[in-house]
Design an enzyme around this catalytic site. Structure first.
Site, mmCIF file in Angstrom:
data_model
loop_
_atom_site.group_PDB
_atom_site.id
_atom_site.type_symbol
_atom_site.label_atom_id
_atom_site.label_comp_id
_atom_site.label_asym_id
_atom_site.label_seq_id
_atom_site.Cartn_x
_atom_site.Cartn_y
_atom_site.Cartn_z
ATOM 1 N N THR A 1 0.876 -1.178 0.000
ATOM 2 C CA THR A 1 0.000 0.000 0.000
ATOM 3 C C THR A 1 0.912 1.226 0.000
ATOM 4 O O THR A 1 2.017 1.155 0.515
ATOM 5 C CB THR A 1 -0.823 0.003 1.312
ATOM 6 O OG1 THR A 1 -1.633 -1.156 1.327
ATOM 7 C CG2 THR A 1 -1.683 1.233 1.444
ATOM 8 N N ARG A 34 -13.915 -7.099 -2.234
ATOM 9 C CA ARG A 34 -13.307 -6.914 -0.908
ATOM 10 C C ARG A 34 -12.775 -5.498 -0.771
ATOM 11 O O ARG A 34 -12.086 -5.002 -1.645
ATOM 12 C CB ARG A 34 -12.159 -7.907 -0.717
ATOM 13 C CG ARG A 34 -11.421 -7.768 0.631
ATOM 14 C CD ARG A 34 -10.160 -6.940 0.506
ATOM 15 N NE ARG A 34 -9.351 -6.961 1.745
ATOM 16 C CZ ARG A 34 -8.267 -6.224 1.941
ATOM 17 N NH1 ARG A 34 -7.855 -5.391 1.017
ATOM 18 N NH2 ARG A 34 -7.587 -6.313 3.073
ATOM 19 N N GLY A 69 -0.418 -2.527 5.810
ATOM 20 C CA GLY A 69 -0.294 -3.815 6.503
ATOM 21 C C GLY A 69 -1.529 -4.649 6.286
ATOM 22 O O GLY A 69 -2.237 -4.484 5.292
ATOM 23 N N GLY A 84 -4.991 -5.358 6.232
ATOM 24 C CA GLY A 84 -6.157 -4.470 6.283
ATOM 25 C C GLY A 84 -7.208 -4.841 7.304
ATOM 26 O O GLY A 84 -7.715 -3.989 8.048
#
Length: 319
Positions: free
Chosen positions: A169, A197, A221, A223
């Protein structure tokens, strides 16, 4: 005007960064931090700076956002992004968007051109069209690496969890010369995730939060773990209780690890312009510019420092 010294901090994702991608990740976060800082140095707003930094990483195939995003179970890219302005707590987010190069731009438009905070999937697509955002073929966002990984994860004996460690991310936080803070986060999500998702990134308080009264943070990290503890807001809560950015970040990450077994990383800036980049994973690429010095690293305890001018010169020569 120059009441506050501007600061920008960026991350390119927490997890495990494979050796062959290390250089590219370092170069990518450095480039993003320098671009965001250039905006701040010209008197631009924190919101402009974080958007610019994140856009730079969305365009960089080394990161799991924009071009280079991982694929869902069907082999498609679905992206999430959020941006937040600490001045008035305005925020805009999009989730499950396809076929656009820069979800963070769309999130910014949601914040500024609608009365809403989060648009998803088809609705986000219609809004992008209405705003004249060019559509690009989904294939344009898919790298060889993402497709390879997707195929590997489809094999019956594969363990997608193994690959989830390499998340990537991207995010940025900043404080501008007016003392306003902002955050931005963007991601392609989890490899081989279920269609539809949505992770922490698009969720205010989880993927990011910004409030002039305390500071700004962007997270990365696992989620689902981040959402369970509302990680971004938790860090700001700790700073409101008087903790430094570093202690607040470590305390929150530690809680997430012990309470729900989740690993991640965060970048933080407080209202005084103090910053931190902390992670409980093996690695996280990050970079900061403050006082015309660039700091960056990937491993725990690793920190390189260069003057901004030196960094910009080597940028021009091609890092």
């Amino acid at each position: 005007l120059g009441r506050m010294k501007p600061v920008i901090v960026v991350h390119g994702g927490a997890g495990r960064i494979f050796q062959e991608r290390e250089e590219g990740c370092r170069a990518g976060v450095v480039r993003a931090a320098l671009r965001g800082y250039a905006v701040l140095r010209q008197g631009g707003s924190a919101v402009d700076a974080v958007e610019e930094a994140v856009r730079s990483m969305e365009d960089d195939p080394h990161f799991n956002a924009g071009c280079g995003s991982v694929l869902n179970e069907k082999g498609e890219v679905e992206m999430d992004a959020i941006i937040m302005d600490g001045k008035n707590l305005d925020s805009g987010a999009v989730s499950a968007v396809k076929c656009i190069a820069n979800p963070i731009k769309l999130a910014r438009l949601v914040m500024e051109k609608t009365k809403h905070m989060l648009l998803t999937d088809h609705g986000a697509h219609l809004f992008a069209q209405a705003m004249g955002i060019p559509e690009i073929p989904g294939e344009k966002l898919i790298t060889e690496r993402s497709r390879e990984r997707w195929k590997k994860n489809l094999e019956p004996d594969s363990n997608p969890e193994e690959f989830q460690k390499d998340l990537g991310t991207v995010g940025a936080v900043a404080i501008d010369s007016e003392g306003n803070v902002a955050c931005a986060t963007s991601t392609g999500g989890l490899s081989n995730k279920m269609i539809g998702r949505v992770g922490d990134t698009a969720c205010i308080g989880s993927g990011g939060y910004a409030d002039n009264h305390s500071g700004a943070t962007s997270t990365t990290g696992h989620g689902e773990s981040i959402m369970k503890v509302v990680l971004a807001r938790l860090i700001l809560y700790h700073m409101e209780q008087g903790m430094s950015p570093e202690v607040a970040a470590d305390t929150a990450l530690d809680y997430m690890k012990t309470r729900v077994g989740g690993l991640g990383g965060v970048i933080v800036v407080n209202k005084a312009g103090e910053w931190a980049a902390r992670f409980s994973t093996k690695q996280m690429s990050w970079a900061t510019v403050k006082d015309d010095n660039l700091h960056y690293g990937i491993y725990a305890g690793e920190k390189h420092i260069k003057s901004v001018d030196e960094a910009l010169a080597s940028e021009r020569e091609g890092f």
